[in-house]
Structures are given as structure tokens and as C-alpha cells.
Scaffold this active site. Sequence first.
Site, PDB file in Angstrom:
ATOM      1  N   ASP A  83       0.731  -1.307   0.044  1.00 56.14           N
ATOM      2  CA  ASP A  83       0.028  -0.173   0.200  1.00 56.14           C
ATOM      3  C   ASP A  83       0.906   1.230   0.390  1.00 56.14           C
ATOM      4  O   ASP A  83       2.034   1.146   0.435  1.00 56.14           O
ATOM      5  CB  ASP A  83      -1.455   0.012   1.633  1.00 56.14           C
ATOM      6  CG  ASP A  83      -1.389  -1.260   1.482  1.00 56.14           C
ATOM      7  OD1 ASP A  83      -3.269  -1.270   0.214  1.00 56.14           O
ATOM      8  OD2 ASP A  83      -1.392  -1.868   2.104  1.00 56.14           O
ATOM      9  N   ASP A  85       0.886   5.536   0.700  1.00 58.11           N
ATOM     10  CA  ASP A  85       0.059   6.319   1.666  1.00 58.11           C
ATOM     11  C   ASP A  85       0.805   7.827   1.481  1.00 58.11           C
ATOM     12  O   ASP A  85       1.875   7.908   1.474  1.00 58.11           O
ATOM     13  CB  ASP A  85      -0.149   6.409   2.964  1.00 58.11           C
ATOM     14  CG  ASP A  85      -0.643   5.162   3.588  1.00 58.11           C
ATOM     15  OD1 ASP A  85      -1.269   4.194   2.545  1.00 58.11           O
ATOM     16  OD2 ASP A  85       0.052   4.517   4.989  1.00 58.11           O
ATOM     17  N   ASP A 183       4.302   6.502  15.437  1.00 59.02           N
ATOM     18  CA  ASP A 183       4.947   5.509  16.030  1.00 59.02           C
ATOM     19  C   ASP A 183       6.395   5.073  16.304  1.00 59.02           C
ATOM     20  O   ASP A 183       6.810   5.415  17.389  1.00 59.02           O
ATOM     21  CB  ASP A 183       3.918   4.238  16.159  1.00 59.02           C
ATOM     22  CG  ASP A 183       3.576   3.143  14.614  1.00 59.02           C
ATOM     23  OD1 ASP A 183       4.832   4.154  13.572  1.00 59.02           O
ATOM     24  OD2 ASP A 183       3.085   3.044  14.081  1.00 59.02           O
TER      25      ASP A 183
END
Length: 531
Positions: A83, A85, A183
Site C-alpha cells: 500500500d 500512503d 509510532d
Amino acid sequence: MIKKLIHRLLGKSSGTDQPAEPELKATPLGQRVEISAAQHGIDPDLLDDHAVRVVSTLQGAGFEAYVVGGAVRDLLVGRRPKDFDVATNATPEQVKALFRRAFIIGRRFRIVHVVFGRGREHEVIEVSTFRALLAAEAAEQVEGNEKTSRAELAGKTHVVDASGRVLRDNVWGPQVEDAARRDFTVNAMYYDPVTRTVVDYHGGFADVRARVLRMIGDPLTRYREDPVRLLRVARFVAKLGFSVEPKTLKPVQAMAVSLAQVPGSRLFDEMVKLLQTGHAVASLEVLQRMGLIQGVFPVVEAALEGASQDPRRKAFIDLALQDTDRRVGEGKPVAPSFLLACLLWHEVLGRWTTLKEAGESPFPALQQAIDAVFEARIGDISGRGKLAADMREIWQMQPRLERRTVSSAPGLIDQPRFRAGFDFLRLRADVDEVPQELAEWWEDYSLGTEDEREALLQALKASQTRRVPASRARPEGPRPASAPAAAPSADGDAPTAPEADDTDSPDRRRRRRRRRGGRGAATGESGASGA
């Protein structure tokens, strides 16, 4: 409530003997470092054309825009990301205005899905706006969670619950703050495909090279903000083979209890994601080692507990996980319903057997067993309906595949979920739960030409006909007491049971088989249409 919050912020006791919770620590802002193409070595051929188009469109409209997060990490280790982003300083509304098919979604985090293509070939590029780094004390606080505090959350942009878990985070900010609120260091890099520059604020580039997973800021504080980060540690360790920096690892087991605050639907999504990374076997091993399965993932917990007591069940689950990892590695699609059906099959099988032994008819017994397992292990979560329908069809197809009648075989292979049902049967055959010959027959029949299928059916008919005289050759005498039960058992037991036990006339035997086959076929068709 306010007094309790003040005590917590000051690190004081609230008047009881309970020790004060550790003070929440501020996450430091990093220092911007730009890494050139000569240094990072990202292969442009690994980039996604649609992601590059989104970045270029945003930059052309005067905004900052970068490929961000896990995609950058994967590009740096030479992997093609699954994916892509994009992060930008454009607001969701500004992003939406630039693309013909763009949709603003999300409550906790408002993002934009930019869609390219249609049908199964469509692709979604997720675009998020740079977010501000705000201290937990600056957020509004609610007593409950996403479900119990919906009214209080309406219209708010930055909200935490009593434990500090972030419920709303929609305050926009600069890129340096957006990086700090991510994170792990390896997930906090930005890549500009136009200039081929990597932007790194927290030493993520060095950590990728060292293959180390490190939390940005104080790990305990960051786990409190979002306990799902505990699961991401396990997922990235399994997927990337990275080691975990000691400070990042230390609070994991102690913080596992905080996962109880996360909505079940989100945990379920995380579980499915873990099992579909292509590293399901390694993910479960890491989760077990970190103590993150018990009480967190009821489906996995039940499956592993049963597997520890039953070698055949363990072999079946291991094969299912390995098969899923293989398919992901080959770039083939995997359905979460299939793997979940594998994990819960022996619990369904055990309940089904118990109900039949108690006198329940086979098909209603199977339905009741499935419903009981869904209630106990899946629960009321978003998306359960589609998953449940697919899993139900896979399970309901098993007795029909085992029965293997001349009349039902042609219609069965036309069922939408036949392939999944057959793959499930093949796994059962691989652990000797059903005969290998049965799985081989269905494979030959499903892949055969029209003439080959007809030959297989004729051979099957002949083999079933030959069994009838053998049963009649027994000496005359009282019919065994178990014989009347042969008809209902055909719905769920061994495929040869009806022919082996029925000593009535051939016409009577055929009439019984047609009724059972017709009922099973009708059930399967209705299940397929509801999927």
C-alpha cells in the site's frame, strides 16, 4: 474526576494505597535531515504510478506532499510496498477538491481515499493531512470510549479517554510535528518521488539500515496513546525480521491489559491484518512470545489452545497458515473468511458432533454449531455479516463434498464458493481427516473437460452400484439396530455411509438419496446467494 486528573498529572496518589501512574512524557520533535537518492538508493521502478500522480497533483496545486510511512520503509529495504500512503499539508477538503473520485472518511483520524479504477482492479491511495503534536493534557477528556461517549465526541478534534488513549486527533500541524506523532522511527520518513529525496526526523534511515524497531519518544506514553501499537511491534518484527530496541520492548507485556480498552472491531481488523501479511506463522509466534494473544484475540486463542491438545488440529492450522503465507508471497489474493474458517473449524466440528450424538439432525446440528461458535468467538463486530456468510458456506459445503453423489456434483462445482470449499477439503485431506482420494476426485472433476467429468460420474455411479449387492449378500436375519440411522447421517458423515448401510430396494435407496441431495443443494444455493 478533575481532582483525579490533577493527581495523575502531578504524579501524586489519589488518597488510596494505589501507586501513582507514571508521568506521561512529552514526545520530542526531531531534526529534519534530507537524504539524497545516491544515499538511500530507492529504486523508482518500485513506486506506484497512482501514488506518484497524487503527490504530483498536490504539489502542482501548491501543497507539500510525500509518500509516507511503511511504504518508505519498504522501499528502503528493496520491497515493493503493498500500500502507498501520502501525507500533505492540504486539508481533507482541499485534497478532495483536487480529485474526481475522492472520499473523506474516518472519525478518529479524518483522511481522504483517492480511488483509481473500478471493480476488483481499483486502487485506493490514502491521503492524510499533517497532524499537530499535542500533549495529552491539552486534549479534552471523556470518561468512556468511542461507543459510550459518542455524544461527547461530536464536533471535537482532540480527545483522549481516562487512560490517555487518543479518541480524536484531527488538529492539523507542520510536518515536523506530524513525524513526531508517528509510532516508530522507521515509519516516520517521507519520500518525495519528484525530487527523489527522503526526509527523516528521528533517525529512521539509520534504524532501517540497522534493522531495529524503535519507538519515537517514551514507549510507555506512546502505548497509552494507542495500545494497538503493541500489536504493530509484533507485526513488524514478524514481517521485517527487525529486532526491538530494549526500551521499546520493556513495557509491552505490562501494557497488554490496555488492549481491553480498544473496540473489538478494531482488534479484529488488526488480527486479520496480522494473518494476511504473508508472515502469519511468524506473527503468531511473536505474539505468543510477547504475551499478546490471551484475552486479545479470542479466535486465535481458541485455535491455539485446541491445537496444543490435538496433533491433527495443530497440523491443520499450521498448513492453513503456511498456505496463506505462500499465497501472499506469490501475489495471490487471500480471503480472511477462509483462514478464519480454518482456525475455528475444529471447534465447529466438535460442537456439531456433540449435537448429533445428542439426537439432533445433522444439518440443524451444523447450523447450531456454527451459530454458537460465531457468538463465542467472532461477536458483534463490523463486517461480521459478510465474513460469517462466507465462512458458513465453506463449512456447510464439507458434508456435501464428502457425500459426492452423481446427482449433486455438477451443481456443486457451480457454487460461487466451491473453490474455497474445495481448498478447505484439500487441507482436511492433507491431515487425514478425510480420504485423499476424495480430494483428488473433486480436483479432477472440477478441472476436467465435459467428457472427463462424465467419465468420472459414470465411474462413481458404477462404484456405488457395486456396493449394493455386497450389502445384500449378508445372511438373512434381523436388521441391525443402527441401520435406520443411516439416512440422516448421510448429511454429515462419511460419503459411503448411505450406500453401505441401506439394504432396501434400489428404487427406495435412490429416492432417499435424491431427497437428501436436493435438500443439501438448496441450502448451499441459498447460502451462496447471500454471500
